[in-house]
Design an enzyme around this catalytic site. Structure first.
Site, PDB file in Angstrom:
ATOM      1  N   TYR A  82       6.540  11.466  -8.315  1.00 46.68           N
ATOM      2  CA  TYR A  82       5.731  10.348  -8.392  1.00 46.68           C
ATOM      3  C   TYR A  82       4.486  10.684  -7.950  1.00 46.68           C
ATOM      4  CZ  TYR A  82       6.225   9.663  -3.425  1.00 46.68           C
ATOM      5  OH  TYR A  82       6.176   9.759  -1.965  1.00 46.68           O
ATOM      6  N   ARG A 104       9.999  20.742   6.120  1.00 39.83           N
ATOM      7  CA  ARG A 104      10.168  21.170   4.950  1.00 39.83           C
ATOM      8  C   ARG A 104       8.902  22.278   3.945  1.00 39.83           C
ATOM      9  NH1 ARG A 104       9.664  16.341   7.180  1.00 39.83           N
ATOM     10  NH2 ARG A 104       7.229  15.599   7.366  1.00 39.83           N
ATOM     11  N   TYR A 110       9.885  23.066   0.440  1.00 40.08           N
ATOM     12  CA  TYR A 110       9.000  23.227  -0.928  1.00 40.08           C
ATOM     13  C   TYR A 110       9.356  24.156  -1.449  1.00 40.08           C
ATOM     14  CZ  TYR A 110       6.829  19.380   1.202  1.00 40.08           C
ATOM     15  OH  TYR A 110       7.131  17.646   2.089  1.00 40.08           O
TER      16      TYR A 110
HETATM   17  C1  LIG Z   1       3.800  13.417   0.235  1.00 37.10           C
HETATM   18  S1  LIG Z   1       3.289  11.786   0.361  1.00 37.10           S
HETATM   19  C2  LIG Z   1       2.895  11.516  -1.885  1.00 37.10           C
HETATM   20  C3  LIG Z   1       1.705  10.850  -2.277  1.00 37.10           C
HETATM   21  C4  LIG Z   1       2.075  10.258  -3.756  1.00 37.10           C
HETATM   22  N1  LIG Z   1       1.658  11.826  -4.614  1.00 37.10           N
HETATM   23  C5  LIG Z   1       0.650   9.689  -4.484  1.00 37.10           C
HETATM   24  O1  LIG Z   1       0.226   9.904  -5.321  1.00 37.10           O
HETATM   25  O2  LIG Z   1       0.714   8.409  -3.777  1.00 37.10           O
HETATM   26  C6  LIG Z   1       3.551   9.974   0.221  1.00 37.10           C
HETATM   27  C7  LIG Z   1       3.077   9.334   0.936  1.00 37.10           C
HETATM   28  O3  LIG Z   1       2.372   8.597   0.209  1.00 37.10           O
HETATM   29  C8  LIG Z   1       2.135   7.337   0.131  1.00 37.10           C
HETATM   30  N2  LIG Z   1       3.092   6.464  -0.567  1.00 37.10           N
HETATM   31  C9  LIG Z   1       3.818   6.774  -1.553  1.00 37.10           C
HETATM   32  N3  LIG Z   1       4.411   5.430  -1.824  1.00 37.10           N
HETATM   33  C10 LIG Z   1       3.735   4.538  -1.432  1.00 37.10           C
HETATM   34  C11 LIG Z   1       3.714   3.060  -1.921  1.00 37.10           C
HETATM   35  N4  LIG Z   1       4.764   2.748  -2.721  1.00 37.10           N
HETATM   36  N5  LIG Z   1       2.975   2.814  -1.424  1.00 37.10           N
HETATM   37  C12 LIG Z   1       1.667   2.921  -0.454  1.00 37.10           C
HETATM   38  N6  LIG Z   1       1.948   4.603  -0.249  1.00 37.10           N
HETATM   39  C13 LIG Z   1       2.632   5.068  -0.481  1.00 37.10           C
HETATM   40  C14 LIG Z   1       2.733   7.059   2.371  1.00 37.10           C
HETATM   41  O4  LIG Z   1       1.640   7.832   2.412  1.00 37.10           O
HETATM   42  C15 LIG Z   1       3.491   8.430   1.783  1.00 37.10           C
HETATM   43  O5  LIG Z   1       3.926   8.423   3.696  1.00 37.10           O
END
Ligand SMILES: C[S@@+](CC[C@H](N)C(=O)[O-])C[C@H]1O[C@@H](n2cnc3c(N)ncnc32)[C@H](O)[C@@H]1O
Length: 283
Positions: A113, A87, A91
């Site tokens: 998101y 990854r 990036y």
């Molecule tokens: C690369 S991070 C991105 C986080 C994102 N930037 C945010 O502000 O929520 C990805 C992680 O965010 C969390 N995440 C993303 N989508 C989610 C959701 N729908 N519900 C709960 N946790 C979520 C999970 O821990 C996932 O593995």
């Protein structure tokens, strides 16, 4: 009535367009389709020359296209099908794709998101690169998975504090959780993968995590697998289970693990004495 956000919005977007130089702005779309984005972030998208994105699904991409048809998804840079791809490489490619547009003089907006800078390295890498090359680049905040979690679970993290770690980093480094606070482990579905090539973990790796956590939490301690709803009619996934059951749990790339406190807050007697406060005064 003019709200402050509206006047700030027009000033910032106007200055974005007054410059003949390219610029790069990161905005967060929140977790739920269309409804969790700020007025300012939405305006950036509508006024951009070009919009890049990483959003949860095709519905969210269609919505972005309805705001600004000049849209490119960055999802195609992730490993496709059976491809093995680090990854970090993904990036770098994403950053370069955005910088190519910025160097042409375009006002570029990237919609990520959640919050664009929370557990998301692309924004930080791209902003640093754009600034090194002399371009304006910054970030607007968004509603993160964590913000949704506190709302859906009805927890005020201020009551006893909280800690947040990326699950693999938590495993590989000597972090010390405080069991009197809430502990969040992000990317729990990837726990233990140091290669940055996998999108899942194994029950063996999760067992290592459970063994580590058992230093601070009883194996019967209740933990929560949380997934915020991405679509308005969806319900969040809130699955409660004993810590020891984690290796068998169903985890997805959007799962976040919440470990609630297992101990009560303890008063710091030394500081109380220095401040001349009696424990009785704190109820
Ligand atoms: C690369 S991070 C991105 C986080 C994102 N930037 C945010 O502000 O929520 C990805 C992680 O965010 C969390 N995440 C993303 N989508 C989610 C959701 N729908 N519900 C709960 N946790 C979520 C999970 O821990 C996932 O593995």
């Amino acid at each position: 009535m003019t709200i402050q956000g509206q006047s700030n919005t027009s000033t910032k977007i106007q200055s974005m367009h007054e410059s003949s130089k390219g610029s790069l702005v990161f905005v967060g779309t929140g977790l739920q389709l269309a409804g969790q984005i700020s007025v300012l972030s939405r305006s950036y998208i509508e006024n951009a020359d070009r919009v890049f994105s990483i959003v949860p699904d095709a519905f969210a991409e269609e919505w972005l296209i309805s705001l600004n048809p000049n849209h490119t998804s960055l999802q195609s840079y992730y490993a496709q099908a059976d491809e093995v791809k680090n990854r970090r490489h993904t990036y770098k490619q994403m950053v370069e794709a955005m910088l190519v547009a910025v160097r042409k003089g375009e006002q570029v907006v990237c919609a990520l998101y959640g919050h664009p800078g929370v557990f998301a390295c692309v924004s930080h890498l791209a902003i640093a690169q754009a600034r090194t090359e002399g371009f304006d680049s910054y970030m607007e905040p968004g509603i993160s998975a964590e913000a949704c979690l506190w709302a859906d679970l009805g927890i005020d993290p201020g009551q006893c504090g909280h800690q947040s770690f990326e699950a693999t980093q938590f495993l590989l480094y000597q972090h010390r959780p405080d069991p009197s606070t809430h502990l969040l482990l992000w990317q729990i579905a990837l726990a233990g993968d140091h290669t940055l090539t996998q999108f899942s973990t194994t029950s063996d790796r999760l067992q290592v995590l459970v063994d580590l956590l058992s230093q601070w939490y009883p194996l019967d301690h209740e933990v929560v697998i949380y997934e915020a709803a991405n679509l308005p009619l969806q319900q969040p996934r809130i699955e409660r289970l004993a810590l020891k059951a984690l290796p068998q749990a169903r985890l997805t790339v959007i799962s976040t693990l919440l470990i609630p406190p297992s101990q009560a807050l303890k008063l710091n007697e030394i500081v109380l004495a220095k401040l001349g406060i009696s424990a009785l005064e704190l109820g």
